[in-house]
Design a protein around this motif. Structure first.
Motif, PDB file in Angstrom:
ATOM      1  N   LEU A 312       6.399 -23.872  11.177  1.00  0.00           N
ATOM      2  CA  LEU A 312       6.418 -23.576  12.614  1.00  0.00           C
ATOM      3  C   LEU A 312       5.141 -22.847  13.003  1.00  0.00           C
ATOM      4  N   MET A 313       4.140 -23.617  13.425  1.00  0.00           N
ATOM      5  CA  MET A 313       2.834 -23.050  13.740  1.00  0.00           C
ATOM      6  C   MET A 313       2.479 -23.279  15.201  1.00  0.00           C
ATOM      7  N   THR A 314       1.688 -22.355  15.746  1.00  0.00           N
ATOM      8  CA  THR A 314       1.138 -22.535  17.088  1.00  0.00           C
ATOM      9  C   THR A 314      -0.073 -23.462  17.004  1.00  0.00           C
ATOM     10  N   MET A 315      -0.592 -23.874  18.170  1.00  0.00           N
ATOM     11  CA  MET A 315      -1.768 -24.751  18.183  1.00  0.00           C
ATOM     12  C   MET A 315      -2.960 -24.062  17.532  1.00  0.00           C
ATOM     13  N   GLU A 316      -3.118 -22.759  17.796  1.00  0.00           N
ATOM     14  CA  GLU A 316      -4.233 -22.028  17.189  1.00  0.00           C
ATOM     15  C   GLU A 316      -4.093 -21.976  15.670  1.00  0.00           C
ATOM     16  N   GLU A 317      -2.862 -21.774  15.203  1.00  0.00           N
ATOM     17  CA  GLU A 317      -2.643 -21.734  13.766  1.00  0.00           C
ATOM     18  C   GLU A 317      -2.857 -23.098  13.128  1.00  0.00           C
ATOM     19  N   GLU A 318      -2.457 -24.158  13.829  1.00  0.00           N
ATOM     20  CA  GLU A 318      -2.697 -25.506  13.310  1.00  0.00           C
ATOM     21  C   GLU A 318      -4.192 -25.773  13.192  1.00  0.00           C
ATOM     22  N   LEU A 319      -4.975 -25.368  14.219  1.00  0.00           N
ATOM     23  CA  LEU A 319      -6.419 -25.569  14.177  1.00  0.00           C
ATOM     24  C   LEU A 319      -7.047 -24.769  13.044  1.00  0.00           C
ATOM     25  N   ALA A 320      -6.611 -23.509  12.892  1.00  0.00           N
ATOM     26  CA  ALA A 320      -7.147 -22.686  11.802  1.00  0.00           C
ATOM     27  C   ALA A 320      -6.788 -23.287  10.445  1.00  0.00           C
ATOM     28  N   ARG A 321      -5.579 -23.835  10.347  1.00  0.00           N
ATOM     29  CA  ARG A 321      -5.159 -24.445   9.089  1.00  0.00           C
ATOM     30  C   ARG A 321      -6.010 -25.665   8.761  1.00  0.00           C
ATOM     31  N   GLU A 322      -6.295 -26.508   9.770  1.00  0.00           N
ATOM     32  CA  GLU A 322      -7.124 -27.685   9.530  1.00  0.00           C
ATOM     33  C   GLU A 322      -8.540 -27.292   9.137  1.00  0.00           C
ATOM     34  N   ARG A 323      -9.027 -26.211   9.737  1.00  0.00           N
ATOM     35  CA  ARG A 323     -10.360 -25.748   9.357  1.00  0.00           C
ATOM     36  C   ARG A 323     -10.385 -25.274   7.913  1.00  0.00           C
ATOM     37  N   ARG A 324      -9.332 -24.585   7.503  1.00  0.00           N
ATOM     38  CA  ARG A 324      -9.266 -24.163   6.110  1.00  0.00           C
ATOM     39  C   ARG A 324      -9.187 -25.360   5.176  1.00  0.00           C
ATOM     40  N   LEU A 325      -8.458 -26.396   5.612  1.00  0.00           N
ATOM     41  CA  LEU A 325      -8.381 -27.605   4.793  1.00  0.00           C
ATOM     42  C   LEU A 325      -9.755 -28.253   4.639  1.00  0.00           C
ATOM     43  N   VAL A 326     -10.507 -28.333   5.755  1.00  0.00           N
ATOM     44  CA  VAL A 326     -11.847 -28.922   5.699  1.00  0.00           C
ATOM     45  C   VAL A 326     -12.735 -28.112   4.752  1.00  0.00           C
ATOM     46  N   ALA A 327     -12.662 -26.769   4.871  1.00  0.00           N
ATOM     47  CA  ALA A 327     -13.472 -25.925   3.988  1.00  0.00           C
ATOM     48  C   ALA A 327     -13.056 -26.101   2.529  1.00  0.00           C
TER      49      ALA A 327
END
Length: 415
Positions: A312-327
């Motif tokens: 259960l993530m917010t849009m900001e958390e989803e974006l931060a998560r995708e950025r961590r995945l890319v890194a």
């Protein structure tokens, strides 16, 4: 008692946890869904989710590897998020472990009708948990005991309930068995209260209603009548090596006992059962809840699931998560590139060494031009042969053979 020299992990200070059983007539999952939706409609919680456990779970970078075997894939899971004090976010996860179908032959299935549906609830805040915050249990379960969805407040120890007075049995053997079971229940806080005299109607009310909200579904109150003091203390002495004061209360330790537990710190001499707030008892319960208590059996897995399998993530958390995945993927690609370069360099060196070996082997073949002084093997063998010759004894000379034998200065003829 555990004989392990390694200290068990303790409950994090930001975490609230509880475990119990739902014995109501309604389906436990339906009760939770209705309660979460009611609170969402009233804007008491920010959002809730029932994750699809069949979906593949991707790792969340920075939070460690996902433990795929934390729970049975058939468990029902519910997530909820809300805020306390306006700004502090709380995330909570309730799990309804899978129960085998009746008739499957499983021991768990045969006890479902008597014990109900087990539930495990773990919540974590962004800072140290405050016992005055609302109980996470009332987010997932209806607080009204008279509602049709009631029946969720049973303790895993049979016969006990949260928020109610639990009378102690009169039989001493049953008392010992009960206290032994309570010591194994690290999910709850068990407190024994002795009535100095038979209380009035106000004194017979449970003490849970006077506790801070977050403790009401963690504390299990055991009540001893005035004439039970001797038998209760007999059982306490044999199980824990301490007693409850007359008209007082004591918090029972879990097994293994927390290093911070001291019975003198977690007992009170007097509890006034007259409807007034038991200030001293509330204080020791709050201190015990905040102390370094060992995680109960299954607690580490529950906390890990909350932190690493959160959906259960917010849009900001989803974006931060995708950025961590890319890194994370970029780091993995860079590591693979470096490994490839190192492998290529090692292969080149191996080829050079193999070529040099072939050249030296070709030089030692018959007909090949010999090196000055022979090969290294021949030179080494020559030095060894010379050293061996030097160690041999010298042959006798002619003069040695002509010398007469020495026998007192006389020859054989003179004798």
């Amino acid at each position: 008692m555990s004989n392990s020299s390694t200290a068990p992990p303790t409950i994090p200070q930001t975490v609230w946890l509880a475990r119990g059983r739902h014995v109501g007539s309604a389906d436990a999952a339906d009760v939770v869904r209705r309660q979460l939706q009611r609170l969402k409609d009233r804007e008491v919680i920010d959002d809730h989710l029932e994750p699809d456990e069949d979906q593949d779970q991707q790792p969340d970078p920075g939070q460690g590897q996902v433990h795929d075997q934390v729970h049975d894939p058939l468990d029902r899971v519910f997530e909820a998020r809300w805020r306390v004090e306006g700004t502090v976010t709380v995330r909570a996860r309730l799990t309804l472990p899978h129960v085998p179908e009746p008739g499957s032959g499983s021991a768990a299935a045969s006890s479902v009708s008597a014990e109900g549906q087990e539930w495990v609830l773990v919540a974590e805040a962004e800072r140290v948990w405050d016992p005055r915050w609302p109980s996470p249990a009332t987010v997932f379960w209806p607080e009204d005991p008279g509602s049709a969805d009631a029946g969720w407040d049973r303790v895993t120890v049979p016969g006990l309930r949260f928020g109610q007075v639990n009378p102690l049995p009169s039989d001493e053997k049953e008392l010992r068995r009960l206290f032994r079971s309570c010591a194994q229940d690290g999910w709850s806080i068990h407190v024994v209260v002795h009535e100095a005299m038979t209380p009035d109607a106000h004194g017979r009310e449970p003490l849970a209603r006077l506790l801070p909200a977050s403790l009401r579904h963690c504390v299990v109150e055991h009540r001893a009548t005035p004439d039970q003091l001797r038998s209760v203390n007999w059982a306490l002495l044999r199980e824990f090596d301490f007693q409850v004061p007359r008209g007082g209360a004591v918090v029972l330790p879990t097994s293994p006992v927390a290093p911070s537990y001291d019975v003198r710190e977690f007992s009170v001499r007097s509890v006034f059962l007259d409807g007034s707030e038991p200030t001293e008892l509330v204080d020791i319960l709050c201190r015990y809840a905040a102390s370094a208590r060992p995680l109960p059996d299954g607690g580490q897995e529950a906390v890990t699931a909350l932190r690493e399998q959160w959906k259960l993530m917010t849009m900001e958390e989803e974006l931060a998560r995708e950025r961590r995945l890319v890194a994370m993927y970029a780091e993995a690609l860079e590591a693979m590139t470096k490994s490839r370069d190192l492998y290529r360099e090692s292969a080149d060196r191996a080829n050079e060494a193999l070529a040099a070996l072939r050249d030296s082997a070709g030089a030692a073949l018959p007909g090949a031009p010999s090196q000055p002084g022979g090969s290294p093997f021949q030179r080494t063998f020559g030095r060894l042969r010379g050293a061996t010759k030097a160690l041999r004894p010298a042959p006798p000379t002619d003069s040695d053979r002509a010398d007469p034998p020495s026998d007192g200065g006389r020859s054989a003829e003179d004798q």
